[in-house]
Scaffold this motif. Structure first.
Motif, PDB file in Angstrom:
ATOM      1  N   VAL A  39       1.586  -0.768  -0.322  1.00 52.19           N
ATOM      2  CA  VAL A  39      -0.299   0.160  -0.169  1.00 52.19           C
ATOM      3  C   VAL A  39       1.102   1.235   0.388  1.00 52.19           C
ATOM      4  N   ASN A  40       0.535   2.111  -1.009  1.00 51.17           N
ATOM      5  CA  ASN A  40       1.183   3.868  -0.882  1.00 51.17           C
ATOM      6  C   ASN A  40       0.217   4.952   1.087  1.00 51.17           C
ATOM      7  N   VAL A  41       1.376   4.363   1.534  1.00 44.83           N
ATOM      8  CA  VAL A  41       0.687   5.290   3.212  1.00 44.83           C
ATOM      9  C   VAL A  41       1.324   6.799   2.434  1.00 44.83           C
ATOM     10  N   VAL A  42      -0.153   7.842   1.838  1.00 39.96           N
ATOM     11  CA  VAL A  42       0.452   9.109   1.946  1.00 39.96           C
ATOM     12  C   VAL A  42       0.369   9.817   2.972  1.00 39.96           C
ATOM     13  N   LEU A  43       1.083  10.810   3.991  1.00 44.11           N
ATOM     14  CA  LEU A  43       1.149  11.326   4.672  1.00 44.11           C
ATOM     15  C   LEU A  43       1.435  12.845   4.191  1.00 44.11           C
ATOM     16  N   PRO A  44       0.108  14.077   4.316  1.00 46.94           N
ATOM     17  CA  PRO A  44       0.192  15.106   4.237  1.00 46.94           C
ATOM     18  C   PRO A  44       1.223  16.015   6.040  1.00 46.94           C
ATOM     19  N   ILE A  45       2.067  16.834   5.125  1.00 49.36           N
ATOM     20  CA  ILE A  45       2.602  17.738   6.356  1.00 49.36           C
ATOM     21  C   ILE A  45       1.668  18.279   6.582  1.00 49.36           C
ATOM     22  N   GLY A  46       1.950  19.124   7.567  1.00 53.19           N
ATOM     23  CA  GLY A  46       1.268  21.112   8.209  1.00 53.19           C
ATOM     24  C   GLY A  46      -0.438  20.247   9.149  1.00 53.19           C
ATOM     25  N   GLY A  47      -0.838  21.394   8.392  1.00 62.41           N
ATOM     26  CA  GLY A  47      -2.128  21.715   8.178  1.00 62.41           C
ATOM     27  C   GLY A  47      -2.957  21.389  10.015  1.00 62.41           C
ATOM     28  N   GLU A  48      -1.592  22.434  11.108  1.00 60.76           N
ATOM     29  CA  GLU A  48      -2.229  22.640  11.988  1.00 60.76           C
ATOM     30  C   GLU A  48      -3.271  22.958  12.746  1.00 60.76           C
ATOM     31  N   SER A  49      -3.900  22.325  13.577  1.00 56.21           N
ATOM     32  CA  SER A  49      -5.490  22.756  14.145  1.00 56.21           C
ATOM     33  C   SER A  49      -6.415  23.444  12.829  1.00 56.21           C
ATOM     34  N   SER A  50      -5.808  22.361  11.622  1.00 57.84           N
ATOM     35  CA  SER A  50      -6.913  22.681  10.344  1.00 57.84           C
ATOM     36  C   SER A  50      -8.283  21.925  10.376  1.00 57.84           C
ATOM     37  N   PHE A  51      -8.222  20.942  11.026  1.00 58.86           N
ATOM     38  CA  PHE A  51      -8.663  19.551  10.823  1.00 58.86           C
ATOM     39  C   PHE A  51      -9.143  19.420   9.528  1.00 58.86           C
ATOM     40  N   TYR A  52      -8.109  19.657   8.435  1.00 57.34           N
ATOM     41  CA  TYR A  52      -7.761  19.404   7.262  1.00 57.34           C
ATOM     42  C   TYR A  52      -9.084  18.738   6.005  1.00 57.34           C
ATOM     43  N   THR A  53     -10.035  20.686   6.911  1.00 54.47           N
ATOM     44  CA  THR A  53     -11.346  21.445   5.794  1.00 54.47           C
ATOM     45  C   THR A  53     -10.899  22.092   5.583  1.00 54.47           C
ATOM     46  N   ASP A  54     -12.049  22.894   4.786  1.00 53.45           N
ATOM     47  CA  ASP A  54     -12.017  23.740   3.910  1.00 53.45           C
ATOM     48  C   ASP A  54     -12.116  25.263   5.076  1.00 53.45           C
ATOM     49  N   TRP A  55     -11.475  26.691   5.286  1.00 50.96           N
ATOM     50  CA  TRP A  55     -11.746  27.174   6.239  1.00 50.96           C
ATOM     51  C   TRP A  55     -12.759  28.310   5.211  1.00 50.96           C
ATOM     52  N   LYS A  56     -13.067  28.743   5.973  1.00 46.12           N
ATOM     53  CA  LYS A  56     -13.989  30.029   5.467  1.00 46.12           C
ATOM     54  C   LYS A  56     -13.739  31.725   5.024  1.00 46.12           C
ATOM     55  N   GLU A  57     -12.082  31.893   5.888  1.00 53.81           N
ATOM     56  CA  GLU A  57     -10.940  32.500   6.074  1.00 53.81           C
ATOM     57  C   GLU A  57      -9.938  32.190   5.942  1.00 53.81           C
ATOM     58  N   PRO A  58      -8.915  33.004   5.984  1.00 55.78           N
ATOM     59  CA  PRO A  58      -7.485  32.361   6.134  1.00 55.78           C
ATOM     60  C   PRO A  58      -7.178  32.637   7.791  1.00 55.78           C
ATOM     61  N   ASP A  59      -6.548  32.494   8.165  1.00 54.31           N
ATOM     62  CA  ASP A  59      -6.069  32.339  10.140  1.00 54.31           C
ATOM     63  C   ASP A  59      -4.932  32.497  10.321  1.00 54.31           C
ATOM     64  N   LYS A  60      -3.981  33.584  10.797  1.00 55.08           N
ATOM     65  CA  LYS A  60      -2.435  33.236  10.979  1.00 55.08           C
ATOM     66  C   LYS A  60      -1.464  33.158   9.545  1.00 55.08           C
ATOM     67  N   GLY A  61      -2.307  33.631   8.752  1.00 56.39           N
ATOM     68  CA  GLY A  61      -1.435  34.029   7.020  1.00 56.39           C
ATOM     69  C   GLY A  61      -1.302  31.989   6.615  1.00 56.39           C
ATOM     70  N   LYS A  62      -2.654  31.385   6.390  1.00 55.31           N
ATOM     71  CA  LYS A  62      -2.784  30.273   6.413  1.00 55.31           C
ATOM     72  C   LYS A  62      -4.589  30.352   6.083  1.00 55.31           C
ATOM     73  N   ASN A  63      -4.373  30.042   4.499  1.00 57.81           N
ATOM     74  CA  ASN A  63      -5.336  29.855   3.897  1.00 57.81           C
ATOM     75  C   ASN A  63      -5.765  28.789   3.587  1.00 57.81           C
ATOM     76  N   TYR A  64      -6.258  28.275   4.918  1.00 56.05           N
ATOM     77  CA  TYR A  64      -6.425  26.663   4.527  1.00 56.05           C
ATOM     78  C   TYR A  64      -7.520  26.021   3.402  1.00 56.05           C
ATOM     79  N   GLN A  65      -7.207  25.738   2.637  1.00 54.81           N
ATOM     80  CA  GLN A  65      -8.100  24.610   1.792  1.00 54.81           C
ATOM     81  C   GLN A  65      -7.782  22.990   1.700  1.00 54.81           C
ATOM     82  N   TRP A  66      -8.465  22.777   2.650  1.00 60.81           N
ATOM     83  CA  TRP A  66      -7.704  21.134   3.052  1.00 60.81           C
ATOM     84  C   TRP A  66      -8.448  19.850   1.898  1.00 60.81           C
ATOM     85  N   GLU A  67      -9.503  20.204   2.461  1.00 59.06           N
ATOM     86  CA  GLU A  67     -10.419  19.332   1.957  1.00 59.06           C
ATOM     87  C   GLU A  67      -9.968  19.197   0.022  1.00 59.06           C
TER      88      GLU A  67
END
Length: 464
Positions: free
Chosen positions: A136-164
Motif C-alpha cells: 500500500v502507498n501510505v500518504v502522509l500530508p505534512i502541516g495543517g496545524e489545527s486545520s481539521f483538514y477542511t476548507d476554511w471560510k477565511e484565512p487565519d494566521k497567514g494560512k489559507n486552509y483549503q485542505w478538503e
C-alpha cells in the motif's frame, strides 16, 4: 460490553445487532484474536466513487526529496491554498520489483499540533517499519496545524486552509499518475485527523473504501462542542474556529459533522477507537488514583470516548457495519495511536483488497545476505531485474548486483541513489557495501561512476 485487563481493548463489531469480536493483539497469551467485521451485504455497497471536479489550475509537484528508497517527500503546489504542501509517501512493498503495478493508497492524517516539517506519525511511531512489508502507498500530508483538514471560510494566521479541496481534488491525480496509486483509497488519522477522516469520508461518499478514527472527536455540533473545539484551536496554535466554520449557529458546522452525516458512510469500512482517560500502560500515574499526569490528555480522551460511543450508536441505529474498539484505559497520546494503527490493519487490508497479501520470497544472494543479515532483516520481494543487474528488497535495505557482486544499499544513501537514477542512472551499479568514511564520522557507498557520502550534518550527497 466487557473490559479486558491491561492494554487490551473491548472490541465491538457494529452490525445489527451488535456482535462481540475479540481482544487486542498484544493481549496476554490465550486472548482471542481480533476479527475484522463481516463484509457488508451487497445492498450496503457504496455508490461509485465520485469524480473530483476539475480544478481551474492543476496541482503540480515542485520538488522531491528521497529520505530512503521507500520514503519520498513531494512538495505539491496547491492552487487552492496558493502554497506548496509537503506530502510524504511510504511506497508499497513491490514498488521497485513491479514497476508497472499500481497500489492502493492509505492517507494518514496528523493531530492538532501537526508540524510544518514532519509528520507526527514519523516522529512518534514505527509507521515506516510497520508498512514496509505491505503493498500500500501510505500518504502522509505534512502541516495543517489545527486545520481539521477542511476548507476554511477565511484565512487565519497567514494560512489559507483549503485542505478538503487539496486532499479530494488536487492531490489524487498526482498520486494516481506518477506515483502509481490506484483509486482504491483509505483514510485514517488520530485526534483531529480522526475527526477529519470521518468528516472527509462522509462528505465524499464512496471516495474512500476505508475510514478510521483513533481518538477522534466525532460530534461537532452537540451541546458545547463548538466551544470545546474553539478552545482546542486556541490552545493548538492560536487559531479561531469562527474562521473555519463561522459562529456555532452557522450551517457549516452541521455540514461537517460526521455524526449528522453517518448515513453517507454506508458501504465504507469503518474503524473507531478510543481510550477512556484512565491511567494506562503508556501513562505516568499521578498522586490521584487512576489519573495520569497527562491531564490535558485525560480530558481529550474522555471527550473522544463520549463522542465515539455516540457515533458508534448512531451507526448501529442506521444498520451500518463498523468496528468500535474501546480500550479500558489510556489517555490522548501517541503510543495508543500506534497500537491502533497496527491493530486496525487487518480491517484496512480487507477494505483495500490486500487481505491475503504477504511477501513471497526467499533470499536470492545468500553469501552477501549473511554478511548483512542483522541489518537487512527479512526479504520483502523475490530477486528482480534492474538495468545492468539484479536486486532484492529487504526490510533494512536492498542488495543490488554490480561488477563486484551483490552490494547492500540502504537508508539515506539508498534514497540519494534513487534520486540519482538508481542502477540505470548517472552513478551506475554499486561497487561496495555501505561502510564507514575514513574519518569515522559518516557512511559511504561507492558506485561505478561516483560515490554517495552520508553525514549527520549534511545527509547523503553524491560525490564524483
Amino acid at each position: 460490553m466487557t473490559g479486558v485487563a491491561g492494554a487490551a481493548a473491548t472490541v465491538l463489531v457494529l452490525t445489527a445487532p451488535v456482535v462481540p469480536a475479540g481482544a487486542a493483539p498484544d493481549d496476554p497469551p490465550g486472548a482471542p484474536a481480533v476479527q475484522p467485521p463481516p463484509a457488508a451485504p451487497e445492498s450496503a455497497a457504496p455508490p461509485p466513487a465520485p469524480v473530483p471536479a476539475a480544478a481551474t489550475e492543476p496541482a503540480r509537484v515542485t520538488n522531491t526529496f528521497w529520505y530512503t528508497d521507500r520514503r519520498v517527500a513531494l512538495w505539491v503546489h496547491s492552487p487552492a491554498m496558493k502554497t506548496n504542501i509537503q506530502v510524504q509517501i511510504l511506497l508499497a512493498r513491490d514498488w521497485w520489483s513491479k514497476p508497472k503495478d499500481k497500489f492502493p493508497q492509505l492517507v494518514t492524517l496528523d493531530g492538532l499540533r501537526a508540524q510544518e516539517d514532519q509528520s507526527g506519525w514519523i516522529i512518534n511511531t514505527d509507521i515506516e517499519n510497520f508498512y514496509r512489508d505491505k503493498n500500500v502507498n501510505v500518504v502522509l500530508p505534512i502541516g495543517g496545524e489545527s486545520s481539521f483538514y477542511t476548507d476554511w471560510k477565511e484565512p487565519d494566521k497567514g494560512k489559507n486552509y483549503q485542505w478538503e479541496t487539496f486532499l479530494i481534488r488536487e492531490l489524487p491525480p498526482i498520486l494516481e499518475g506518477d506515483w502509481r496509486s490506484t483509486d482504491v483509497r483509505g483514510i485514517q488519522g488520530l485526534s483531529m485527523g480522526g475527526s477529519a477522516a470521518m468528516m472527509l469520508a462522509s462528505r465524499n461518499p464512496g471516495f474512500y473504501k476505508y475510514a478510521a478514527s483513533f481518538s477522534g472527536i466525532l460530534q461537532m455540533t452537540s451541546y458545547g462542542m463548538p466551544q470545546a473545539i474553539q478552545f482546542a484551536l486556541r490552545d493548538g496554535g492560536g487559531y479561531d474556529s469562527m474562521k473555519m466554520f463561522g459562529p456555532p449557529s452557522d450551517p457549516a458546522w452541521k455540514e461537517h459533522d460526521p455524526y449528522l452525516h453517518a448515513e453517507k458512510l454506508r458501504g465504507t469500512s469503518l474503524y473507531v477507537s478510543s481510550g477512556n482517560g484512565l491511567v494506562g500502560p503508556h501513562d505516568s500515574p499521578s498522586d490521584i488514583p487512576l489519573l495520569a499526569t497527562n491531564y490535558s490528555g485525560v480530558g481529550l480522551e474522555i471527550l473522544s470516548r463520549v463522542t465515539s460511543q455516540q457515533f458508534a450508536i448512531k451507526l448501529n441505529q442506521l444498520g451500518i457495519p463498523g468496528q468500535a474498539v474501546y480500550r479500558p484505559s489510556g489517555t490522548h497520546t501517541w503510543p495508543y495511536w500506534e497500537f491502533e494503527m497496527q491493530q486496525s490493519w487487518p480491517q484496512a487490508a480487507g477494505a483495500l483488497g490486500l487481505m491475503n497479501d504477504r511477501p513471497m520470497c526467499k533470499v536470492g544472494f545468500p553469501k552477501a545476505y549473511n554478511v548483512h543479515k542483522e541489518t537487512l532483516g527479512e526479504c520483502l520481494t523475490p530477486v528482480y531485474g534492474v538495468p545492468g543487474g539484479k536486486a532484492q528488497d529487504f526490510r533494512g535495505g536492498r542488495l543490488i548486483t554490480g561488477p563486484k557482486g551483490p552490494k547492500m544499499v540502504g537508508g539515506g544513501i539508498g534514497g540519494e541513489y534513487v534520486a540519482a537514477g538508481g542502477p540505470g542512472g548517472k552513478l551506475g551499479l554499486p561497487t561496495s557495501d555501505e561502510m564507514p568514511t575514513r574519518d569515522g564520522k559518516g557512511r559511504v557507498n561507492t558506485f561505478q561512476k561516483g560515490r554517495i557520502v552520508w553525514t549527520a550534518a549534511d545527509g547523503a550527497k553524491v560525490t564524483r
